[in-house]
Design a protein around this motif. Structure first.
Motif, PDB file in Angstrom:
ATOM      1  N   LYS A   1     -58.794  21.465   5.136  1.00  0.00           N
ATOM      2  CA  LYS A   1     -57.789  22.020   4.228  1.00  0.00           C
ATOM      3  C   LYS A   1     -56.417  21.731   4.825  1.00  0.00           C
ATOM      4  O   LYS A   1     -56.105  22.183   5.934  1.00  0.00           O
ATOM      5  CB  LYS A   1     -58.002  23.521   4.050  1.00  0.00           C
ATOM      6  N   ILE A   2     -55.595  20.987   4.099  1.00  0.00           N
ATOM      7  CA  ILE A   2     -54.356  20.440   4.655  1.00  0.00           C
ATOM      8  C   ILE A   2     -53.156  20.911   3.843  1.00  0.00           C
ATOM      9  O   ILE A   2     -53.194  20.894   2.605  1.00  0.00           O
ATOM     10  CB  ILE A   2     -54.400  18.903   4.661  1.00  0.00           C
ATOM     11  N   ALA A   3     -52.101  21.308   4.537  1.00  0.00           N
ATOM     12  CA  ALA A   3     -50.838  21.683   3.895  1.00  0.00           C
ATOM     13  C   ALA A   3     -49.762  20.676   4.268  1.00  0.00           C
ATOM     14  O   ALA A   3     -49.718  20.176   5.394  1.00  0.00           O
ATOM     15  CB  ALA A   3     -50.410  23.086   4.330  1.00  0.00           C
ATOM     16  N   VAL A   4     -48.896  20.377   3.307  1.00  0.00           N
ATOM     17  CA  VAL A   4     -47.733  19.523   3.523  1.00  0.00           C
ATOM     18  C   VAL A   4     -46.492  20.383   3.356  1.00  0.00           C
ATOM     19  O   VAL A   4     -46.329  21.059   2.332  1.00  0.00           O
ATOM     20  CB  VAL A   4     -47.707  18.349   2.523  1.00  0.00           C
ATOM     21  N   LEU A   5     -45.616  20.377   4.366  1.00  0.00           N
ATOM     22  CA  LEU A   5     -44.387  21.166   4.337  1.00  0.00           C
ATOM     23  C   LEU A   5     -43.203  20.219   4.548  1.00  0.00           C
ATOM     24  O   LEU A   5     -43.041  19.653   5.626  1.00  0.00           O
ATOM     25  CB  LEU A   5     -44.415  22.239   5.430  1.00  0.00           C
ATOM     26  N   VAL A   6     -42.418  20.045   3.523  1.00  0.00           N
ATOM     27  CA  VAL A   6     -41.272  19.136   3.568  1.00  0.00           C
ATOM     28  C   VAL A   6     -40.006  19.953   3.778  1.00  0.00           C
ATOM     29  O   VAL A   6     -39.744  20.913   3.043  1.00  0.00           O
ATOM     30  CB  VAL A   6     -41.174  18.324   2.260  1.00  0.00           C
ATOM     31  N   THR A   7     -39.208  19.586   4.784  1.00  0.00           N
ATOM     32  CA  THR A   7     -37.942  20.276   5.039  1.00  0.00           C
ATOM     33  C   THR A   7     -36.787  19.298   4.869  1.00  0.00           C
ATOM     34  O   THR A   7     -36.966  18.084   4.952  1.00  0.00           O
ATOM     35  CB  THR A   7     -37.908  20.865   6.456  1.00  0.00           C
ATOM     36  N   GLY A   8     -35.592  19.843   4.680  1.00  0.00           N
ATOM     37  CA  GLY A   8     -34.395  19.008   4.543  1.00  0.00           C
ATOM     38  C   GLY A   8     -33.415  19.605   3.557  1.00  0.00           C
ATOM     39  O   GLY A   8     -33.712  19.715   2.366  1.00  0.00           O
TER      40      GLY A   8
ATOM     41  N   GLU B   1     -55.249   8.840  -0.568  1.00  0.00           N
ATOM     42  CA  GLU B   1     -55.766   7.494  -0.299  1.00  0.00           C
ATOM     43  C   GLU B   1     -56.697   7.475   0.902  1.00  0.00           C
ATOM     44  O   GLU B   1     -57.496   6.543   1.060  1.00  0.00           O
ATOM     45  CB  GLU B   1     -54.606   6.524  -0.095  1.00  0.00           C
ATOM     46  N   SER B   2     -56.615   8.493   1.742  1.00  0.00           N
ATOM     47  CA  SER B   2     -57.514   8.613   2.897  1.00  0.00           C
ATOM     48  C   SER B   2     -58.722   9.478   2.578  1.00  0.00           C
ATOM     49  O   SER B   2     -59.524   9.774   3.471  1.00  0.00           O
ATOM     50  CB  SER B   2     -56.752   9.214   4.091  1.00  0.00           C
ATOM     51  N   GLY B   3     -58.859   9.903   1.319  1.00  0.00           N
ATOM     52  CA  GLY B   3     -59.966  10.771   0.938  1.00  0.00           C
ATOM     53  C   GLY B   3     -59.798  12.191   1.409  1.00  0.00           C
ATOM     54  O   GLY B   3     -60.782  12.935   1.528  1.00  0.00           O
ATOM     55  N   LEU B   4     -58.545  12.614   1.656  1.00  0.00           N
ATOM     56  CA  LEU B   4     -58.257  13.944   2.191  1.00  0.00           C
ATOM     57  C   LEU B   4     -57.155  14.592   1.347  1.00  0.00           C
ATOM     58  O   LEU B   4     -55.978  14.553   1.712  1.00  0.00           O
ATOM     59  CB  LEU B   4     -57.808  13.845   3.651  1.00  0.00           C
ATOM     60  N   PRO B   5     -57.497  15.182   0.223  1.00  0.00           N
ATOM     61  CA  PRO B   5     -56.458  15.734  -0.645  1.00  0.00           C
ATOM     62  C   PRO B   5     -55.716  16.893   0.003  1.00  0.00           C
ATOM     63  O   PRO B   5     -56.291  17.673   0.774  1.00  0.00           O
ATOM     64  CB  PRO B   5     -57.240  16.199  -1.877  1.00  0.00           C
ATOM     65  N   ALA B   6     -54.420  16.977  -0.303  1.00  0.00           N
ATOM     66  CA  ALA B   6     -53.609  18.089   0.190  1.00  0.00           C
ATOM     67  C   ALA B   6     -53.927  19.336  -0.627  1.00  0.00           C
ATOM     68  O   ALA B   6     -53.903  19.308  -1.861  1.00  0.00           O
ATOM     69  CB  ALA B   6     -52.128  17.747   0.085  1.00  0.00           C
TER      70      ALA B   6
END
Length: 419
Positions: free
Chosen positions: A194-201, A230-235
């Protein structure tokens, strides 16, 4: 761990070689606990496809299960065809899925369909196109056949007990099909993390928004979510957080408790406004590094107190993509138990030369021609922010620290991301 000379991020510290950094990253990984999923339960299929086997699987029965026909035609005793053309008596038909086992005497045959069990008294199949003159009860065989012609032998693909798939192999559509055919009913697998993406800026705005001076469209969420897919690992989660230390701390705590890994972009440099690095300095198991790499030198990696692995990448999209490919993707695949976490390195002939910074690994986005030759997709002098050219990239050329000039005709290492 706060940045210091041991981490490769402190003032005057020597940059960390990328291979050394990758080894340190992989040492952080503890593979996810396996779960058992059923091949017979439709609700489990989405989780099975792309999961990684946690144990070897052997064939529960021979493949094929029984001798069967490789063609539509007629099951015969080969000796009866020796004087072809010859007329044989047709006793009936054996379709695929039939359990019938008709007994053939001299001069007798049965129609048989592809995949149907071969009668025990037959030893060959005559293809339907090698017959003629079919009438109720008889058929003309026009071609002599040898024993075994167009017969699939029981166990010729896999014997019972032979390995079909090994621990660490991903469950592709073909591998799932093979395991089901070999009699597997349930599989012990490691599912996708289970993956989270956190974008800052502070400068980032939603794509399509009106932009003021100093503002740019936010693209890293699309980039990382896409690279994961694309790596088979959905966010599982994608968020944008302002450059506020308190808010960044809050989101890292929450996401770290709910996910296996958190990937962030932005704020990892040594500047006073690099909030992500400042917040991660308070994490005892996270270290900041400066890599001997272009692009993507500054990064942070480790394990949050909340539990998740954290990979803090630069904000420039190409730098973030390089960091993902070289370090994050292998770590996530190791988390899932892949036997081969890294993408294979290929060789490619250079079509158009470029310069490479001495003392660093250069990961240059490239395109490939129909023969596998490569050329730069971006200006090698300004890789990290060349987002436009990067959109056409099909992989990376990896140029070692001892090379400063790449010339046409040279052969270089490449990672190919697209066919």
């Amino acid at each position: 761990m706060a940045p210091d000379s041991r981490s490769g991020a402190g003032p005057g510290a020597a940059p960390v070689p990328p291979e050394e950094h990758l080894r340190a990253v992989l040492q952080l990984v503890r593979p996810l606990p396996p779960v058992q999923l059923s091949l017979a339960e439709p609700g489990d299929f989405a989780a099975l496809h792309g999961a990684v086997l946690a144990q070897d699987v052997d064939a529960a029965h021979p493949l094929p299960l029984w001798e069967n026909s490789a063609m539509d035609g007629y099951a015969v005793r080969a000796a009866d065809t020796a004087q072809a053309p010859v007329d044989l008596q047709v006793l009936g038909v054996v379709p695929a899925g039939s359990g019938a086992d008709p007994v053939l005497g001299p001069g007798q045959t049965v129609r048989i369909m592809t995949g149907a069990p071969l009668p025990s008294s037959a030893d060959a199949v005559v293809r339907v196109e090698d017959t003629s003159g079919f009438h109720p009860g008889t058929v003309r065989i026009n071609t002599a056949v040898q024993p075994g012609r167009d017969v699939r032998r029981a166990g010729e693909d896999r014997a019972a007990g032979a390995p079909v798939a090994l621990a660490g192999e991903p469950l592709t559509a073909a591998r799932l099909s093979a395991l089901a055919a070999a009699g597997a009913a349930a599989l012990l697998v490691r599912p996708a993390p289970k993956i989270a993406v956190l974008v800052t800026g502070a400068e980032l705005r939603t794509p399509g928004s009106a932009l003021s001076r100093g503002q740019i469209p936010e693209s890293n969420s699309l980039l990382l979510a896409g690279l994961l897919a694309e790596s088979g690992l959905p966010a599982a989660t994608v968020e944008h957080c302002p450059d506020d230390p308190g808010l960044v701390r809050q989101r890292l705590d929450a996401l770290g408790a709910q996910h296996d890994a958190v990937i962030s972009t932005g704020g990892v440099g040594p500047g006073e406004y690099d909030v992500m690095r400042q917040v991660l300095e308070q994490e005892p198991e996270v270290r900041a590094v400066r890599l001997a790499l272009r692009p993507g030198a500054p990064q942070c990696v480790g394990r949050l107190r909340a539990g998740a692995l954290v990979f803090a990448l630069p904000g420039n999209p190409v730098s973030a993509a390089v960091g993902f490919e070289l370090f994050v993707r292998p770590a996530l695949r190791a988390l899932q138990g892949h036997a081969s976490p890294r993408r294979p390195v290929l060789r490619s002939t250079v079509l158009r030369g470029w310069k490479s910074p001495p003392g660093r690994l250069q990961a240059l986005p490239v395109v490939f021609d129909e023969h596998g030759g490569c050329a730069p997709a971006v200006d090698a002098a300004s890789i990290s922010h060349s987002v436009g050219g990067f959109g056409a990239a099909q992989g990376y050329a990896l140029i070692g620290p001892d090379t400063s000039q790449v010339r046409p005709g040279d052969t270089v290492d490449v990672l190919r991301l697209q066919p």
